[in-house]
Design a protein around this motif. Sequence first.
Motif, mmCIF file in Angstrom:
data_model
loop_
_atom_site.group_PDB
_atom_site.id
_atom_site.type_symbol
_atom_site.label_atom_id
_atom_site.label_comp_id
_atom_site.label_asym_id
_atom_site.label_seq_id
_atom_site.Cartn_x
_atom_site.Cartn_y
_atom_site.Cartn_z
ATOM 1 N N ASN A 193 21.053 14.827 -20.537
ATOM 2 C CA ASN A 193 20.661 16.194 -20.847
ATOM 3 C C ASN A 193 19.176 16.327 -21.168
ATOM 4 O OD1 ASN A 193 23.270 17.409 -20.585
ATOM 5 N ND2 ASN A 193 23.834 16.423 -22.524
ATOM 6 N N GLN A 243 14.117 18.281 -18.185
ATOM 7 C CA GLN A 243 15.275 18.840 -17.503
ATOM 8 C C GLN A 243 16.505 17.994 -17.820
ATOM 9 O OE1 GLN A 243 13.835 17.419 -13.297
ATOM 10 N NE2 GLN A 243 16.087 17.349 -13.263
ATOM 11 N N SER A 244 17.652 18.528 -17.468
ATOM 12 C CA SER A 244 18.869 17.724 -17.451
ATOM 13 C C SER A 244 19.028 17.145 -16.054
ATOM 14 C CB SER A 244 20.093 18.589 -17.802
ATOM 15 O OG SER A 244 20.299 19.580 -16.798
ATOM 16 N N ARG A 248 19.125 21.630 -15.132
ATOM 17 C CA ARG A 248 18.786 22.669 -16.113
ATOM 18 C C ARG A 248 17.392 22.420 -16.653
ATOM 19 N NH1 ARG A 248 22.222 21.440 -19.315
ATOM 20 N NH2 ARG A 248 21.000 20.533 -21.022
#
Length: 468
Positions: A193, A243-244, A248
């Motif tokens: 994540n 970012q993930s 995301r």
Amino acid sequence: MSKLRNVTMFLIAAVSIVSAQEPKYPFPQNVVYPYGVKSSKISNDFVRNWYDNWKKKYLQVCNNTIRPGVDPLTTSLVEAQGFAMVAVAYMGDKETFDKLYEYYKLKLTSEGCGLMGWKNNCGGFVDKGSATDGDIDVACALVVATWQWPDGGYKEKAKSTIDNLRKRMITTCSGKLTVYPGCGGGGPWGGCNETDISYYTPAFFRHFADISGDESWNKLADDTQLIRDAAANKNTGLVPDWQSVDGRAGAGSRKGYYSFDAIRSPYKQTLDYLWHGTRAAGDWAKKISTWANGVGVGSLKDEYNLDGSVRGSNHNMAAVGSFAVSAMANTQQIADAFATEVLKLRDDYWYSGYLGNLYLLALTGNMWTPEIIENQSIIVSQRGLTGSSYAQQPVVQSLRNQIKITGLPEFESIVVAALNGKTVKSAHVSPSVDGAVIPTSGMQSGCYIIRIKTSANVQPSIHMVSVM
């Protein structure tokens, strides 16, 4: 006679010491890369002057070692450590390289998973936790040192650093190998994540596999393409600092836009295309450099929202130089425009000074691998071929125990030939299959020519690979 013998032995020993210090591939090399384009706008003198000014301005003596100063010069950061060692290795400066490496070893911490305490000074530490990007770059530098000084013992040092990174700082997220961004208190943090694509150096990961014998580094290089593209804006190509793995943008309070971490990504990702022909890396580099060219090379800033709306205000080497490297996956005209702009930029901040070294080396063909240097005549000849019907060339990779070819679903025959033209292996592939694997068992180490012919009666696509 005894005195003469002693003098002779002394001179022989002195010559041996000097020879051991000399790089196998001194600056400049100015190679033609197997893929992409290269501008001739930037001279070797410009690269050398930038390096000399940087070295004088930022490298600091610390007892019997050398450390990389930043802002203020009394402080050192691990990312500067990695940037410095890569540049010094490519410039063939063994004495400086060894003293930088000695400083690095003094700053390894158990709190940082055996990596460098990311913020330190000559007397100690500001933070003993680690930031993985710098140590990955140190490993890259040790690989280059292995190439430059094959008898210098650097291969063992590189393998030790690479193995520790693999053991402590790589995890798996939904089947994708992922870099932990750091370690604190003896344990890694982030991961699925929370990762940073600017920490990934896929071009070198493929050589980590060679040095370590661990094929998972090749998988990490391939997975890098997926992680990057998951978060990249579909129109601009811009990627976020954080970012993930599933794409995301951002992680908690961390930046979810293109900023001071992400600006390194065009350089690092494009190198995988220039060296290895990685199609996804080339496609992404072309997209982001096309967008940047549309903004205007003289108008680019150092921070953007992913949709291309501007956030930053600085036009500097740290940002523009990286875009210039990505333009090497674009047209000659665009690559020349960026290279011309780079000549106007100055070392106005430590980040630009350090990164400028790396960008300039890449832009001028002075960021090489031994295979690229040793096969220049074949590469130049191959790049000069005309008449091929391919709009895009297939990707040919020499991996451990196999040659992997992807990227053209219409090919039907593959021939592996020795440099004397003698066929070594051949394969016929169904036009519906987008790839082929040719085992290299029984093949001697060396260079081979790959001829790929489509079902249409056109000139074959010809490639060169090195089999270890």
